[in-house]
Enzyme design. Structure first.
Site, PDB file in Angstrom:
ATOM      1  N   GLU A   1       9.149 -16.251  -7.152  1.00 39.66           N
ATOM      2  CA  GLU A   1       8.595 -14.906  -6.982  1.00 39.66           C
ATOM      3  C   GLU A   1       8.178 -14.283  -8.300  1.00 39.66           C
ATOM      4  O   GLU A   1       7.106 -13.675  -8.393  1.00 39.66           O
ATOM      5  CB  GLU A   1       9.644 -13.989  -6.327  1.00 39.66           C
ATOM      6  CG  GLU A   1       9.686 -13.999  -4.826  1.00 39.66           C
ATOM      7  CD  GLU A   1      10.687 -12.979  -4.307  1.00 39.66           C
ATOM      8  OE1 GLU A   1      10.297 -12.153  -3.470  1.00 39.66           O
ATOM      9  OE2 GLU A   1      11.861 -13.005  -4.729  1.00 39.66           O
TER      10      GLU A   1
ATOM     11  N   ARG B   1       5.605  -0.650  -4.412  1.00 37.70           N
ATOM     12  CA  ARG B   1       5.298  -1.260  -3.120  1.00 37.70           C
ATOM     13  C   ARG B   1       4.290  -2.401  -3.242  1.00 37.70           C
ATOM     14  O   ARG B   1       4.150  -3.201  -2.322  1.00 37.70           O
ATOM     15  CB  ARG B   1       4.763  -0.201  -2.146  1.00 37.70           C
ATOM     16  CG  ARG B   1       5.779   0.863  -1.800  1.00 37.70           C
ATOM     17  CD  ARG B   1       5.154   1.998  -1.007  1.00 37.70           C
ATOM     18  NE  ARG B   1       4.747   1.587   0.319  1.00 37.70           N
ATOM     19  CZ  ARG B   1       5.500   1.680   1.408  1.00 37.70           C
ATOM     20  NH1 ARG B   1       6.730   2.146   1.323  1.00 37.70           N
ATOM     21  NH2 ARG B   1       5.051   1.300   2.583  1.00 37.70           N
TER      22      ARG B   1
ATOM     23  N   CYS C   1       0.842  -1.195   0.000  1.00 38.55           N
ATOM     24  CA  CYS C   1       0.000   0.000   0.000  1.00 38.55           C
ATOM     25  C   CYS C   1       0.877   1.245   0.000  1.00 38.55           C
ATOM     26  O   CYS C   1       2.043   1.214   0.373  1.00 38.55           O
ATOM     27  CB  CYS C   1      -0.959   0.042   1.176  1.00 38.55           C
ATOM     28  SG  CYS C   1      -2.102  -1.327   1.294  1.00 38.55           S
TER      29      CYS C   1
ATOM     30  N   LYS D   1      13.695 -16.522  -5.686  1.00 38.51           N
ATOM     31  CA  LYS D   1      13.646 -15.589  -6.813  1.00 38.51           C
ATOM     32  C   LYS D   1      12.866 -16.184  -7.981  1.00 38.51           C
ATOM     33  O   LYS D   1      12.063 -15.504  -8.624  1.00 38.51           O
ATOM     34  CB  LYS D   1      15.060 -15.226  -7.264  1.00 38.51           C
ATOM     35  CG  LYS D   1      15.775 -14.270  -6.346  1.00 38.51           C
ATOM     36  CD  LYS D   1      15.148 -12.880  -6.394  1.00 38.51           C
ATOM     37  CE  LYS D   1      15.534 -12.060  -5.185  1.00 38.51           C
ATOM     38  NZ  LYS D   1      14.797 -12.436  -3.964  1.00 38.51           N
TER      39      LYS D   1
ATOM     40  N   LYS E   1       6.372  -4.909  -2.072  1.00 35.30           N
ATOM     41  CA  LYS E   1       7.769  -4.640  -1.760  1.00 35.30           C
ATOM     42  C   LYS E   1       7.985  -4.488  -0.271  1.00 35.30           C
ATOM     43  O   LYS E   1       8.872  -5.095   0.310  1.00 35.30           O
ATOM     44  CB  LYS E   1       8.223  -3.368  -2.495  1.00 35.30           C
ATOM     45  CG  LYS E   1       9.686  -2.986  -2.249  1.00 35.30           C
ATOM     46  CD  LYS E   1      10.625  -4.050  -2.771  1.00 35.30           C
ATOM     47  CE  LYS E   1      12.075  -3.633  -2.637  1.00 35.30           C
ATOM     48  NZ  LYS E   1      12.989  -4.729  -3.027  1.00 35.30           N
TER      49      LYS E   1
ATOM     50  N   GLU F   1      17.743 -18.795  -1.772  1.00 31.74           N
ATOM     51  CA  GLU F   1      17.456 -17.503  -2.390  1.00 31.74           C
ATOM     52  C   GLU F   1      17.166 -17.667  -3.881  1.00 31.74           C
ATOM     53  O   GLU F   1      16.280 -17.004  -4.428  1.00 31.74           O
ATOM     54  CB  GLU F   1      18.636 -16.553  -2.172  1.00 31.74           C
ATOM     55  CG  GLU F   1      18.545 -15.218  -2.884  1.00 31.74           C
ATOM     56  CD  GLU F   1      17.395 -14.334  -2.427  1.00 31.74           C
ATOM     57  OE1 GLU F   1      17.175 -13.293  -3.067  1.00 31.74           O
ATOM     58  OE2 GLU F   1      16.706 -14.673  -1.444  1.00 31.74           O
TER      59      GLU F   1
ATOM     60  N   TRP G   1      -3.328  -2.623  -1.414  1.00 23.61           N
ATOM     61  CA  TRP G   1      -3.066  -4.059  -1.536  1.00 23.61           C
ATOM     62  C   TRP G   1      -4.093  -4.739  -0.642  1.00 23.61           C
ATOM     63  O   TRP G   1      -4.080  -4.585   0.566  1.00 23.61           O
ATOM     64  CB  TRP G   1      -1.643  -4.363  -1.092  1.00 23.61           C
ATOM     65  CG  TRP G   1      -1.146  -5.734  -1.439  1.00 23.61           C
ATOM     66  CD1 TRP G   1      -0.572  -6.125  -2.610  1.00 23.61           C
ATOM     67  CD2 TRP G   1      -1.144  -6.890  -0.590  1.00 23.61           C
ATOM     68  NE1 TRP G   1      -0.212  -7.449  -2.544  1.00 23.61           N
ATOM     69  CE2 TRP G   1      -0.558  -7.954  -1.325  1.00 23.61           C
ATOM     70  CE3 TRP G   1      -1.583  -7.148   0.708  1.00 23.61           C
ATOM     71  CZ2 TRP G   1      -0.400  -9.226  -0.793  1.00 23.61           C
ATOM     72  CZ3 TRP G   1      -1.432  -8.425   1.225  1.00 23.61           C
ATOM     73  CH2 TRP G   1      -0.840  -9.445   0.475  1.00 23.61           C
TER      74      TRP G   1
ATOM     75  N   ASN H   1      -2.889   2.733   5.501  1.00 23.37           N
ATOM     76  CA  ASN H   1      -2.076   1.531   5.356  1.00 23.37           C
ATOM     77  C   ASN H   1      -2.101   0.773   6.676  1.00 23.37           C
ATOM     78  O   ASN H   1      -2.098   1.387   7.740  1.00 23.37           O
ATOM     79  CB  ASN H   1      -0.617   1.881   5.035  1.00 23.37           C
ATOM     80  CG  ASN H   1      -0.450   2.484   3.665  1.00 23.37           C
ATOM     81  OD1 ASN H   1      -1.361   2.493   2.850  1.00 23.37           O
ATOM     82  ND2 ASN H   1       0.744   3.011   3.406  1.00 23.37           N
ATOM     83  N   GLY H   2      -2.038  -0.566   6.605  1.00 21.55           N
ATOM     84  CA  GLY H   2      -1.985  -1.360   7.825  1.00 21.55           C
ATOM     85  C   GLY H   2      -3.240  -2.187   8.019  1.00 21.55           C
ATOM     86  O   GLY H   2      -4.048  -2.365   7.099  1.00 21.55           O
TER      87      GLY H   2
ATOM     88  N   HIS I   1      17.110 -38.168   1.377  1.00 22.47           N
ATOM     89  CA  HIS I   1      16.184 -38.212   2.506  1.00 22.47           C
ATOM     90  C   HIS I   1      14.789 -37.724   2.108  1.00 22.47           C
ATOM     91  O   HIS I   1      13.996 -37.332   2.968  1.00 22.47           O
ATOM     92  CB  HIS I   1      16.730 -37.385   3.669  1.00 22.47           C
ATOM     93  CG  HIS I   1      18.000 -37.937   4.239  1.00 22.47           C
ATOM     94  ND1 HIS I   1      18.038 -39.019   5.079  1.00 22.47           N
ATOM     95  CD2 HIS I   1      19.290 -37.563   4.038  1.00 22.47           C
ATOM     96  CE1 HIS I   1      19.288 -39.282   5.403  1.00 22.47           C
ATOM     97  NE2 HIS I   1      20.072 -38.425   4.775  1.00 22.47           N
TER      98      HIS I   1
END
Length: 608
Positions: free
Chosen positions: A488, A27, A2, A485, A603, A481, A73, A98-99, A504
């Site tokens: 994402e 964001r 947001c 990526k 973001k 990572e 968002w 926001n929040g 395993h």
């Protein structure tokens, strides 16, 4: 996650609001809207991109001297125009937020009993009606806002204005970032400095619990107790050029290729001055002397950076280290160790789970805290005793790249500082590590030069739905990572495992349709890793190996090798992060996804 922008001026603020919202697109959001005061409250909201909302605002000839805008968002309520911000109460109070308001159900029931009608499913509309309720009772927008936020439980950044108090823009924050931009006869509110840079560089960062009254000529700030307070004015060093694409197609591409410069800037001070506790703050020597262990707390990519650092800290500094995901740490029964150095890592400095985990650590008795962050004056550094700022510059792409590698550089510098302070770093070893740091940006550039080869692999990956990443030791977090990526931004399902764990369980998944990416540096575990690769080959799996220039691998029909620069020792994880970033980026290009704004992601994660 947001974004908020607000303005009060002697000019039409609509272009300022729209420009600010465009700067906040990185964001993450799914709808956008703005409201201005012009005789009455005029509002435009649209699902989708800011450009669609801008077209609607232009068609409606929206203009005004006071206004607020928002990119949403979705949390409470689906992605729809009625749920988009701003929300308006009784035609008189406009609010963006926001929040998350945790007690919104109770407040909604209370307000409905008072006669308020709700037009959305959001928690935010509760705020608009609360402010209206108290404004009707108190007749003053500042007092109404202060009274309304006392009823809220949760995290919020709020901007609001009133039809009946047209010279004032109100804002407040708890748990979510908010700042005030200071202009000449005009002032601004935003959740990110990028939103106001075209108008001013002078900003005030609100503290936790602050409520501010903003007019064209002045700003009054009140703390959570209602007392008037002064907050420092900062001059932002973020450049507008850093927020532009320039010759690049995507911000992620730009930020991947900015890594040599970002690393150079991040390590510049230690190269110039040598290793010392002072790199982390004036009290660092005392904190280091009183710390016997390290607890790293972070989320996502920052957590993987901390996971690499654990190997460095225990091997070089000989200090016990634990790494924990912030959202888990904050909710479990933690046994406090007052002699632990609590290190929080966050690109934005506003990551809610990390901020709350830091608060939890302090509450249970941890007084030694260090923040590693990329954004100056953000919440986590301000709440920490020690700070190390990375010099990555603005990172716009949702998938973190240069923030990750500069975090690793910062954590390596921390390792050297602790090792030296504890007597585990000889002058010869210090000189050797500093020399390795000097050469690091060049090694990263060499890895970037592999993009043409990696692009060929990416085209093969584009048609796959699953991938497996393998690494050993300090390179296992780089495999994690790389998998993150890839999923994402390309939406290819990817998992990562320590290579020794193959038999395993994960080996059951291996077949010709699942590419297996291997991080294969020329280190002490290379021969072990080769044995694990044989296990994949024997099951018909196809291997894609990132190997050092000086290692020995033979390519075959099912074993593909790209050679990164010669092994760079303990800094190898930083160099090997580059090819997995390039693999993900180019796979996403081949699949045609929205690289900078992947679906469902934001973001800056400022809600749970």
């Amino acid at each position: 996650m947001c974004g908020i922008v607000g303005a009060i001026a002697a000019r039409n603020v609509v272009p300022v609001l729209i420009e600010g919202l465009k700067r906040l697109e990185y964001r993450g959001y799914d709808s956008a809207g703005l409201a201005v005061l012009n005789g009455g409250i005029q509002r435009v909201r649209r699902v989708g991109r800011v450009n669609e909302m801008e077209a609607a605002a232009t068609a409606a000839q929206l203009s005004g001297f006071l206004g607020i805008g928002h990119t949403r968002w979705a949390t409470h309520g689906g992605v729809s125009e009625p749920n988009a911000h701003p929300h308006i109460s009784c035609g008189e109070i406009a609010v963006v937020h926001n929040g998350i308001i945790e007690n919104h159900d109770a407040q909604r029931s209370r307000l409905q009993q008072l006669g308020y009608t709700f037009e959305s499913q959001t928690d935010t509309e509760v705020i608009a009606h609360l402010v209206h309720h108290y404004f009707t009772e108190l007749g003053d927008l500042l007092a109404a806002t202060q009274r309304a936020v006392r009823d809220l439980v949760g995290a919020y950044a709020i901007a609001a204005f009133s039809l009946k108090n047209p010279e004032v823009l109100m804002c407040a924050r708890v748990g979510c970032p908010l700042l005030i931009g200071l202009g000449d006869g005009e002032n601004f509110v935003a959740s990110d400095v990028s939103a106001v840079l075209s108008a001013t560089r002078r900003v005030i960062y609100l503290d936790e619990g602050d409520v501010a009254e903003v007019t064209r000529e002045r700003v009054r700030i009140f703390d959570r107790t209602g007392q008037a307070v002064e907050r420092s004015v900062h001059v932002s060093d973020v450049s507008l050029a850093s927020l532009e694409l320039g010759p690049y197609t995507h911000f992620m591409q730009k930020e991947i290729h900015e890594q040599p410069r970002a690393l150079t800037d991040t390590i510049a001070q230690v190269i110039a001055e040598g290793v010392s506790p002072g790199l982390f703050g004036d009290n660092a020597a005392q904190v280091f002397a009183e710390s016997d262990a390290v607890q790293i707390i972070a989320c996502g990519t920052s957590y993987y950076a901390g996971s690499v650092a654990r190997y460095w800290l225990e091997s070089i500094a000989k200090v016990p280290c634990n790494v924990e995901i912030a959202s888990e740490y904050r909710y479990r029964d933690v046994v406090a160790d007052p002699r632990q150095l609590v290190v929080t890592i966050s690109q934005s400095g506003e990551t809610l789970d990390t901020m709350e985990a830091l608060k939890r650590a302090v509450e249970i008795g941890h007084k030694h805290t260090l923040a590693i962050c990329n954004v100056r004056e953000s919440a986590i550094p301000r709440a920490s005793r020690l700070v190390f700022y990375t010099r990555a510059g603005a990172e716009i792409g949702v998938a973190s790249t240069k923030a990750f590698t500069t975090q690793l550089a910062a954590l390596f510098i921390l390792t050297l500082a602790l090792a030296k302070h504890r007597g585990h770093l000889s002058p010869e070893a210090e000189a050797a590590h500093l020399e390795a740091l000097r050469y690091l940006p060049g090694s990263v550039q060499h890895a970037l030069n592999l993009e043409a080869q990696i692009r060929v692999w990416s085209e093969r990956f584009a048609g796959k739905e699953h991938a497996l990443f393998l690494g050993r030791g300090v390179h296992y977090p780089i495999a994690l990572e790389g998998a993150l990526k890839l999923k994402e931004i390309s939406y290819i399902h990817a998992e990562a495992y320590p290579a020794g764990e193959l038999k395993h369980g994960p080996l059951a998944l291996v077949d010709a349709e699942m590419p297996v990416v291997v991080i294969a540096p020329n280190d002490a575990l290379l021969e072990k890793l080769k044995s694990n690769m044989q296990e994949v080959s024997a099951r018909g799996g196809e291997l894609y190996v990132f190997a050092d220039l000086d290692s020995h691998f033979t390519e075959s029909e099912n074993v593909h090798v790209i050679r990164t620069p010669r092994h760079v020792g303990v800094l190898s994880p930083i160099v090997h992060a580059i090819p997995v970033q390039l693999l993900a980026y180019n796979a996403a290009l081949a699949r045609g996804t929205d690289v900078d704004k992947p679906r469902n992601l934001a973001k800056s994660v400022t809600v749970e």
